[in-house]
Structure formats: C-alpha cells, structure tokens
Design an enzyme around this catalytic site. Structure first.
Site, PDB file in Angstrom:
ATOM      1  N   GLY A 352      42.970  48.507  34.681  1.00  0.00           N
ATOM      2  CA  GLY A 352      41.482  48.251  35.003  1.00  0.00           C
ATOM      3  C   GLY A 352      40.336  48.847  33.513  1.00  0.00           C
ATOM      4  O   GLY A 352      41.101  48.923  32.766  1.00  0.00           O
ATOM      5  N   LYS A 353      39.267  49.092  34.066  1.00  0.00           N
ATOM      6  CA  LYS A 353      38.030  48.882  32.639  1.00  0.00           C
ATOM      7  C   LYS A 353      38.352  50.622  32.409  1.00  0.00           C
ATOM      8  O   LYS A 353      38.207  51.426  33.569  1.00  0.00           O
ATOM      9  CB  LYS A 353      37.086  48.507  33.082  1.00  0.00           C
ATOM     10  CG  LYS A 353      37.121  46.627  33.219  1.00  0.00           C
ATOM     11  CD  LYS A 353      35.824  46.146  32.559  1.00  0.00           C
ATOM     12  CE  LYS A 353      35.750  44.758  33.228  1.00  0.00           C
ATOM     13  NZ  LYS A 353      34.102  44.470  32.800  1.00  0.00           N
ATOM     14  N   ASP A 465      55.251  52.847  32.712  1.00  0.00           N
ATOM     15  CA  ASP A 465      54.647  52.244  31.594  1.00  0.00           C
ATOM     16  C   ASP A 465      54.387  52.602  30.758  1.00  0.00           C
ATOM     17  O   ASP A 465      53.070  52.048  30.169  1.00  0.00           O
ATOM     18  CB  ASP A 465      53.012  52.004  32.661  1.00  0.00           C
ATOM     19  CG  ASP A 465      52.456  50.244  31.943  1.00  0.00           C
ATOM     20  OD1 ASP A 465      53.777  49.365  31.361  1.00  0.00           O
ATOM     21  OD2 ASP A 465      51.638  50.369  31.812  1.00  0.00           O
TER      22      ASP A 465
END
Ligand SMILES: *[C@@H]1O[C@H](CO)[C@@H](O)[C@H](O)[C@H]1NC(C)=O
Ligand SMILES: *[C@@H]1O[C@H](CO)[C@@H](O)[C@H](O)[C@H]1NC(C)=O
Ligand SMILES: *[C@@H]1O[C@H](CO)[C@@H](O)[C@H](O)[C@H]1NC(C)=O
Ligand SMILES: *[C@@H]1O[C@H](CO)[C@@H](O)[C@H](O)[C@H]1NC(C)=O
Ligand SMILES: *[C@@H]1O[C@H](CO)[C@@H](O)[C@H](O)[C@H]1NC(C)=O
Length: 665
Positions: A352-353, A465
C-alpha cells in the site's frame, strides 16, 4: 403452471441473448472498444470497470494474478498447418514496475493451479516447460524466472509452454519515419498498442509494438519462425494473464481474427486509463458526481455535506469493541496527513501507500499505511492479530500504534522513522553512504528483532517480507523491521488464488516459491539475502543479461569458491571495514541461503554467530560451495542432501557419506 411458463420464458430469453451475443461477435473474430458488454471470463483480481476498462491487476494487489479470457473457444484445424493463421491486436497500459502480463492461447481457462509472480499466472513449478501445456504466450513487462535469477524490466517475449522465452527483446518499436527502432518503456508510460500476427503461409509469428498515437510500424519487433500445429489443439481459448508485485495493469481494447488480419482498433473509442486509481480526490469527485447528477446548485451544498460525512466514514463492527483502545479515528488520520495529500506520501509498495503525519491530539509523528482490502473474510482474525502485534515491543521493530478501518481499506499507524528505508539509503546517490559500522549494527539489530518475532515472544510471528525496503532507520540510523505480520492479511483474504505467494522475489527461498508455504526457515533465507545485500551493496537480482546464476548469492558464493570472499564486499566501502566482521556476514548470509531449508541456521544461531558467542562452522572444502544454493529441484524436500551444519535439521535421516559439510572447527 404460470411459474413453469415464466421460467421457460426466462430460459428462452436467456438463450436468445446468448445466441445474439455469439452471432454479434462472429465465429472467427471479435472486436472490443472497452469491455462493458464483453462477457469475458474473469478470475483472480481481474475486473471490468464501469468505464469499460478491463483492469487485470490493481494497485496493491500484491503478488496476485488475474485472467481474462474470451468465453468461447476458437476452432483451429491442426491437421492443416495452412489454416492456422490468426491475428490480434490490443491496447494495454501498466502503472509502474513489477508487472508481468501475457497474451495467451490456451486449451483451458482454468489457471487455478498456476502460480503468480515469476510463473506469470500460467505455469507452476511442475508443469513449466512441458509440451503438454499447449500454451502459446506473448509476455510483456518484467520477467524473472526464479530458478534462473534473471530479471529484465522491459521485455517482450514469445513463450511456448514455458517461462523461458523462445525469442525475446527489449521493448522498442520501428519508427517508419526515422527508419530505426526506438526504445520504449512498457510500464508507467500510458497506453501501448501491440499486434500479434501469425501467417500460416509464411510460418512466421510477428509481434509489433507502438505507442498509442503511432500507426502500425512496417517492421515487427519479434519475428519467430513457428509451426503451431504441435502447440495448438483443435479448440483453444484466447485471453490475458497478469501477475504483479503491486500496481495496476489494464486492457483498453482488443481485436482478434482467427482467419486473417484482425481489424485495427479505433483509438478514439477506447476508455481512458485512470491516472492514479487510488487517488482520494478522484474518488471524492466521482462520488460527488455520482451523488448529484441532476441536482442544481442548491442541491450541491447538500451533496457536499453528505460527502463530508462520507469522507470520514469508518467501518466499525461489534466484535471490534475489545480493540477500541487500538482504534484511531479516520478523521484524526485524515487531518494528520493533510487529507492524504501527495506531498505527505513517503512510500509506496506491495502492500500500500504510506503517508507521513502528525497526530493532532498528541503532536506525535506517525506513518500511516493504507492497505486496500476488499474481503470482509478474515478481517476479524487479522484485527485480532494486529491488536496483539501492537503489544510487540522490541527496539528493532517499528512500533504499531493503532489502526482504523474503512470500506475496503485498512489503515495501520506506525511510529514515524525520520531516515526512511534502508533500501533508499543503500542505493541513493545523494545521502551519505552508510559506513560498515552502521551497516553491521543494522544487521545485528534486525537479526535480534527477527529473533524476537520467531522465538522470544509468546507466539511465533513470521515476517515473510524481509528486505531493505522494509527496514526503517530511526534518527540515529538504527534499523527497525517494519511491516511484520502484514503478509498475514493476505492469507486471510477471500480469494485463495491471490494469496498463494507473499514476499518479494529475490528474497524468497526456493521452497517458498515452489510450495507457497512460509516458515521460519524462509524468513531466515530472506534475512540471509538481506545480510548479503547490505554487505555487498547490490540488489539480489540486478545484474541483467548474465546467464542463469548472475545473482547475488551465487556471486558471493563464487568469490568464496575462488578463495577471496571479501571481493564481494560493497566497493563503495572502499575497503573500510573490519575484515573479520565482513567475512562473518558474507559467510553467514550464504549459510542462511542454503537451498536446503533444514541446513540453514535458526535466528537464535544467527544471533550467536553475529555476537561472536559461537564461531562459524568451517566448511572443509569450498570447491563446490555454489552447488549448495541450488533449489535442488530434483530432490524431494524430505531427502536432505547433506546433514545440517547447524544441528537443527533431521540429521539422522542422512547417511554420513552424503556429507560435504561438517560441524565445528
Ligand atoms: C482440416 O484440414 C484438413 C486438411 O486440409 C481437411 O481435410 C479437413 O476438412 C479440415 N477440417 C475442418 C473441420 O475444417
Ligand atoms: C501444476 O499445474 C497443472 C496444470 O494445471 C496441475 O495439473 C498440477 O497439479 C499443478 N502442480 C502443482 C504442484 O500445483
Ligand atoms: C520453445 O522453447 C521450449 C522450451 O525451451 C522448447 O521446448 C521448444 O522446443 C521451443 N520451441 C520452439 C518452436 O523453438
Ligand atoms: C512478419 O514480419 C516479416 C518481416 O520481418 C514480414 O516479411 C512478414 O510479412 C510479417 N508477417 C506478418 C503476418 O505480419
Ligand atoms: C478476418 O480475416 C478474414 C480473412 O483475411 C477477413 O476476410 C475478415 O474480414 C476479417 N474479419 C475481421 C472482422 O477483421
């Protein structure tokens, strides 16, 4: 009786409309300017927008795949190769980097067993390369074959049954005016036209590209001699497959002809590509426009009022009561980030941002991550998890301060890290280079944060991640691991197809790519790549054009094999590092990247080596070191090719004669 008649009527009308559809589209060709009436077969994250735009992947779909197929198969007469001509052209657009998209001719529309990411959403580990696939694809965008450690961003390729292109080239088009091929970028540059023509008389498959305003060039980009009679079956579907790391990819129009030259698209009839599909202002404007189509000026005030209320609207369900201490209101976040203005945008990635902000109530600096999440399913579990993660406390983890939920959107609030991500620090030309002292401290810090997640907290939390992009630096350049557990959100998502693989290629252990299953061992693998990257100042898979093993892990391993492992260190450090520490980090990084998961150390062991509490085990012979990093694809996971160096594998299952590594000095 009336009931029966009605259903008969419905039935007849239904089949009539189906028939008229089929007839309208013809048996051998179709043309779509926008897809509003197209009846395409969609799966994964694909959807058709109200404008008629076919959106294959969208911003924030993470590692997702999407398919869109013409719903009826075409007949190919494979007993006569003279009758196999076909031609298609379409207009596509891709937002940003990290895409793979392909035009596909396939015997089936079912790709539920395929894998996204490097497998293009078309193949999986076990069927890649098999002639029984009967798949002909023209692939566009980034290519990365996980096994082949090769990435190119701007690639066009013809692929037959396999991830490996039979012919490929960097994207360019022939300019008839200038008589030369001109480079073009596939991603982030707006709509592009492509023509794929197979002429049975010439037995040539041509692929031709051009920017949207340029007419079809006289020379193709790719031209491959081909006899498709072995590839095609009598009945084949045509369509698109897309997979992405993030961001959107779109098809605007599509024309196909089974028997000859496909009709050209009329560019003026195509739907527009959204500038930024997640733009808040855009959505506000659309909702105002949708809400008040006919109301004149007086009504506008009312509409704006309704819209203001909508603006701060949140989703709040009963079960969330117990998490209300962690809840932060949308209005606060909206104010904090100045309305999620672009000037406050500090990052954009797979999930996302991210916006910067100052909480009005406390003047505290925060970072707000907006994650789009359409699925209601799993939200409860996820919120429970983030609430419990809010209790994670470690100096090397970015603190999660709270969350907020809106329709289709989740907002996570973190402590703000003034020095941004390590990724930017490592590769920017402007900021001062990180010294070895700082890098080593970051590596140790992240190791201890990850150890806390894996073992020292009340439950095992997988990060899934780990990479420099997810390591943030505080004011004193201490590394803090961010985004932990976020990957789980996608686990709970509604569509299992889009959630198979989470992570970033280059940091994903071979068994993770193969099975999609994350473990502490796959986190250790990613951490190993991370260590090497920080020590070498190189991305895990950046060297283009190098055959197969031009990746970081192999590079460091072969330096070791040559007896000069320090050669792999970042040249920007200009030799200013403690040689013993550098050697430790490089070797330990390699150990973490062993192809065999059981042979990798645990995070606790990694920490002990980094702290110097335990000496790194010796490798008796370095002559064959690179072979330890292959995924060893022929070997089933339970057959461990050598005993564990670190004693946490199933050593007993292996005979000592297999051993090429021994423990201790
Ligand atoms: C396919 O091609 C063969 C050889 O040209 C021909 O004999 C046959 O009739 C064709 N079949 C169809 C269904 O058109
Ligand atoms: C790979 O895909 C094929 C074709 O869809 C399927 O039959 C096979 O089971 C898949 N293999 C794996 C390991 O998922
Ligand atoms: C295309 O590549 C595949 C896989 O490398 C290979 O099996 C096949 O023979 C190639 N086909 C042609 C027509 O070159
Ligand atoms: C394919 O390109 C070649 C030139 O490279 C050209 O001679 C041939 O006519 C083209 N065929 C089609 C079907 O466009
Ligand atoms: C399809 O190709 C055939 C053969 O060249 C041609 O006669 C026909 O007009 C084409 N149809 C369309 C819609 O382009």
């Amino acid at each position: 009786m009336a009931e029966a008649l009605r259903s008969l009527y419905v039935c007849v009308v239904f089949s009539l409309s189906l028939m008229s559809f089929a007839l309208a589209q013809g048996e051998n060709y179709f043309i779509f300017h926008g897809f509003s009436d197209s009846n395409l077969h969609l799966d994964g994250v694909a959807e058709i927008q109200p404008s008629g735009l076919l959106q294959l992947t969208h911003f924030d779909s993470t590692i997702a795949m999407a398919h869109a197929f013409y719903p009826f198969p075409f007949r190919f007469n494979t007993s006569s190769s003279q009758s196999l001509s076909f031609s298609t052209n379409f207009v596509f657009a891709m937002d940003d980097f990290g895409h793979r998209m392909a035009f596909v001719i396939s015997p089936s529309m079912d790709f539920s067993k395929a894998v996204p990411g490097g497998y293009l959403g078309l193949f999986n580990y076990s069927n890649n390369g098999l002639s029984t696939n009967h798949i002909l694809a023209v692939q566009l965008g980034s290519v990365l074959s996980p096994e082949f450690y090769d990435r190119e961003y701007n690639h066009v390729g013809i692929n037959i049954n396999s991830l490996i292109s039979n012919q490929s080239a960097s994207a360019s088009y022939f300019s008839d005016e200038e008589g030369i091929y001109k480079d073009m970028s596939l991603e982030g540059t707006g709509p592009i036209q492509i023509w794929i023509d197979y002429n049975a008389a010439e037995m040539l498959l041509n692929v031709t590209l051009a920017p949207i305003k340029v007419p079809k060039p006289s020379k193709p980009l790719l031209s491959k001699p081909l006899d498709p009679s072995q590839i095609l079956l009598d009945s084949m579907y045509v369509g698109f497959s897309a997979s992405t790391d993030a961001d959107g990819s779109y098809i605007l129009g599509w024309s196909f002809n089974r028997t000859g030259q496909a009709q050209n698209l009329d560019i003026s009839k195509l739907p527009p590509v959204p500038k930024d599909p997640s733009s808040f202002l855009g959505r506000i404007l659309t909702s105002i426009m949708l809400a008040c189509p006919f109301i004149p000026v007086i009504g506008t005030g009312v509409c704006v009022y309704i819209d203001m209320k909508k603006k701060y609207e949140e989703v709040y369900e009963d079960w969330e009561k117990e998490y209300s201490p962690q809840r932060i209101s949308y209005k606060q976040l909206y104010t904090a980030s100045k309305g999620f203005r672009d000037s406050e945008l500090i990052g954009k990635g797979g999930f996302g941002k991210v916006y910067r902000g100052v909480l009005p109530s406390s003047n505290k600096q925060i970072a707000i991550k907006k994650v789009s999440h359409d699925s209601k399913q799993g939200m409860k579990e996820f919120v429970a998890e983030i609430a419990s993660m809010g209790r994670l406390r470690h100096r090397n983890l970015v603190k999660l301060c709270g969350y907020c939920r809106r329709e289709g959107e989740l907002l996570l609030v973190y402590d703000y890290m003034p020095n941004g991500s390590l990724d930017k620090m490592l590769y920017s030309n402007t900021s001062p280079k990180l010294s070895w002292f700082q890098r080593f401290r970051i590596i140790r810090g992240i190791a201890s944060g990850l150890l806390y997640l894996h073992g020292e907290w009340e439950q095992v939390v997988l990060h899934r991640d780990i990479k420099p992009g997810n390591v943030l630096l505080d004011a004193d350049l201490n590394g803090k691991l961010g985004d932990f557990g976020l990957a789980r959100l996608h686990d709970h998502g509604g569509n299992p197809q889009t959630t198979k693989l989470v992570g970033t290629f280059g940091y994903m252990a071979p068994e993770l790519i193969r099975t999609g299953k994350a473990t502490t061992c796959t986190d250790v693998y990613a951490f190993g790549v991370f260590m090497l990257e920080v020590a070498c100042g190189k991305r895990p898979i950046e060297q283009r054009g190098l055959p197969k093993r031009g990746n970081l892990v192999y590079g460091v391993a072969s330096s070791w094999e040559r007896g000069s492992i320090l050669d792999a260190s970042d040249p920007q450090l200009e030799g200013a590092f403690a040689a013993d520490e550098m050697e430790l980090v490089l070797k330990l990084g390699l150990f973490c990247c062993f192809g065999n998961p059981a042979a990798r150390p645990s995070m606790r062991q990694v920490m002990q080596y980094l702290d110097g509490d335990v000496l790194l085990p010796d490798v008796p012979s370095t002559s064959n070191i690179t072979s330890l990093f292959t995924a060893n694809d022929e070997t089933p996971d339970d057959e461990i090719p050598f005993p564990s160096l670190f004693g946490n594998g199933s050593v007993a299952a292996v005979s000592s004669t297999d051993s090429i590594l021994v423990v201790g000095r």
